[in-house]
Design a protein around this motif. Structure first.
Motif, PDB file in Angstrom:
ATOM      1  N   GLU A 143      43.308  32.891  31.492  1.00  0.00           N
ATOM      2  CA  GLU A 143      44.359  32.423  30.878  1.00  0.00           C
ATOM      3  C   GLU A 143      44.829  33.148  29.601  1.00  0.00           C
ATOM      4  OE1 GLU A 143      45.906  29.420  31.326  1.00  0.00           O
ATOM      5  OE2 GLU A 143      45.029  29.175  33.226  1.00  0.00           O
ATOM      6  N   GLY A 144      44.135  34.202  29.454  1.00  0.00           N
ATOM      7  CA  GLY A 144      44.704  35.181  28.172  1.00  0.00           C
ATOM      8  C   GLY A 144      43.862  34.950  26.979  1.00  0.00           C
ATOM      9  N   LEU A 145      42.922  34.075  27.147  1.00  0.00           N
ATOM     10  CA  LEU A 145      41.920  33.791  25.589  1.00  0.00           C
ATOM     11  C   LEU A 145      41.329  34.855  25.204  1.00  0.00           C
ATOM     12  CD1 LEU A 145      40.705  30.259  26.611  1.00  0.00           C
ATOM     13  CD2 LEU A 145      41.985  31.008  24.235  1.00  0.00           C
ATOM     14  N   PRO A 146      40.961  35.134  24.150  1.00  0.00           N
ATOM     15  CA  PRO A 146      40.206  36.343  23.324  1.00  0.00           C
ATOM     16  C   PRO A 146      38.894  36.179  23.641  1.00  0.00           C
ATOM     17  CG  PRO A 146      40.990  35.038  21.629  1.00  0.00           C
ATOM     18  CD  PRO A 146      41.643  34.544  22.993  1.00  0.00           C
ATOM     19  N   VAL A 147      38.247  36.551  24.911  1.00  0.00           N
ATOM     20  CA  VAL A 147      36.844  36.339  25.446  1.00  0.00           C
ATOM     21  C   VAL A 147      36.645  37.771  25.963  1.00  0.00           C
ATOM     22  CG1 VAL A 147      36.925  33.845  25.467  1.00  0.00           C
ATOM     23  CG2 VAL A 147      37.100  35.167  27.481  1.00  0.00           C
ATOM     24  N   PRO A 148      35.188  38.032  25.917  1.00  0.00           N
ATOM     25  CA  PRO A 148      34.783  39.359  26.660  1.00  0.00           C
ATOM     26  C   PRO A 148      34.908  39.105  28.455  1.00  0.00           C
ATOM     27  CG  PRO A 148      33.092  38.566  25.146  1.00  0.00           C
ATOM     28  CD  PRO A 148      34.169  37.434  25.337  1.00  0.00           C
ATOM     29  N   TYR A 149      35.360  40.376  29.000  1.00  0.00           N
ATOM     30  CA  TYR A 149      35.485  39.977  30.453  1.00  0.00           C
ATOM     31  C   TYR A 149      34.176  39.841  31.107  1.00  0.00           C
ATOM     32  CZ  TYR A 149      36.397  40.939  35.223  1.00  0.00           C
ATOM     33  OH  TYR A 149      36.458  40.775  36.598  1.00  0.00           O
ATOM     34  N   PRO A 150      33.944  38.689  31.833  1.00  0.00           N
ATOM     35  CA  PRO A 150      32.670  38.394  32.637  1.00  0.00           C
ATOM     36  C   PRO A 150      32.771  39.486  33.813  1.00  0.00           C
ATOM     37  CG  PRO A 150      34.262  36.803  32.974  1.00  0.00           C
ATOM     38  CD  PRO A 150      35.083  37.429  32.303  1.00  0.00           C
ATOM     39  N   VAL A 151      31.857  40.376  33.653  1.00  0.00           N
ATOM     40  CA  VAL A 151      31.795  41.410  34.993  1.00  0.00           C
ATOM     41  C   VAL A 151      31.116  40.650  36.359  1.00  0.00           C
ATOM     42  CG1 VAL A 151      30.812  43.699  35.752  1.00  0.00           C
ATOM     43  CG2 VAL A 151      31.766  43.527  33.330  1.00  0.00           C
TER      44      VAL A 151
END
Length: 273
Positions: A143-151
């Motif tokens: 959704e474009g929220l500023p969170v780390p990408y979950p690999v």
């Protein structure tokens, strides 16, 4: 052994024999591993021949420890954050049950084990929190929220994008920074935009504070999201939202910004409906 099939253990031995202590073959394609949302960022390494190397511990916690892990091939490498939730052999996991009201545990055996607090129940609990964080991060990132990408998620190990500063150092928590007035205002705008978007999704962080926000240059990143709360399904949802508002407003107000918790709460509640 001509004409016969070699046992799986033989191939396992040959694979492991080429690795140094603290290394493993990449678990990206392992059975049961969940990959992060697509499109995958360009820096995500998906090659079967990649090797994961332990680089040391980044942070310890009551419920999980975060390690630095390098995933590399002969031509590319990336350093990830490996968040590992504590399992049945640790008794420090202490999340309040009020966070999980409204969540559904589908297997009856798992529900009974969680209720009884057995060793298996603690393993289930750790896995549930890891899965919850992976799920929320995947939704928020998409959704474009500023969170780390979950690999990826492998049982109770969650591999995440490592958030760094412009010079490559691990990003500090917001609580450790002293931003100037312009940067403080920019951080506040980014944070409240993120909180509004979560409210539209009928969710709140649930444990938001300056200690669960990273500051990297001119932007912030929200972290530690296993306890994100459904504002509608959870009867305590609005209480958690109010606490999130008070926590962040008090930090920003103490640094001179006009941040009113009640005004922010009223605005966010309006976004839920």
């Amino acid at each position: 052994m001509s004409g016969s099939l070699l046992p799986d253990s033989f191939f396992s031995y040959v694979e492991q024999a080429d690795l140094e202590p603290g290394q493993r073959w990449s678990t990206w394609d392992a059975i049961g591993v969940l990959a992060g949302p697509e499109p995958w960022p360009d820096w995500v390494i998906t090659a079967d021949a990649a090797i994961d190397s332990e680089l040391g511990i980044l942070k310890t916690g009551k419920e999980a420890d975060v390690f630095l892990l390098e995933r590399a091939t002969e031509t590319e490498a990336v350093v990830l954050a490996a968040k590992r939730y504590r399992g049945a052999d640790h008794r420090l996991f202490h999340r309040d049950d009020s966070y999980t009201e409204g969540r559904v545990v589908r297997r009856s055996r798992d529900r009974r084990a969680l209720a009884k607090g057995t060793a298996y129940g603690r393993t289930v609990q750790a896995g549930q929190w890891a899965l919850a964080e992976f799920g929320y991060l995947s939704r928020f990132w998409s959704e474009g929220l500023p969170v780390p990408y979950p690999v990826q998620l492998d049982e109770t190990e969650l591999l995440l994008e490592l958030i760094t500063t412009v010079d490559g150092e691990t990003a500090p928590r917001l609580a450790q920074t002293r931003p100037d007035a312009d940067t403080l205002a920019a951080y506040w705008e980014q944070l409240t935009d993120a909180m509004r978007l979560m409210a539209r999704m009928r969710l709140t962080h649930g444990d938001l504070s300056a200690y669960n926000i990273l500051a990297t240059g001119e932007r912030i990143v929200l972290i530690d999201l296993p306890q994100a709360v459904d504002l509608i399904a959870n009867p305590n949802g609005m209480d958690f939202l109010g606490r999130d508002c008070r926590n962040v407003c008090s930090w920003f107000a103490a640094r001179g910004l006009d941040a009113d918790a009640e005004e922010l709460l009223a605005e966010l509640v309006a976004f839920c409906w």
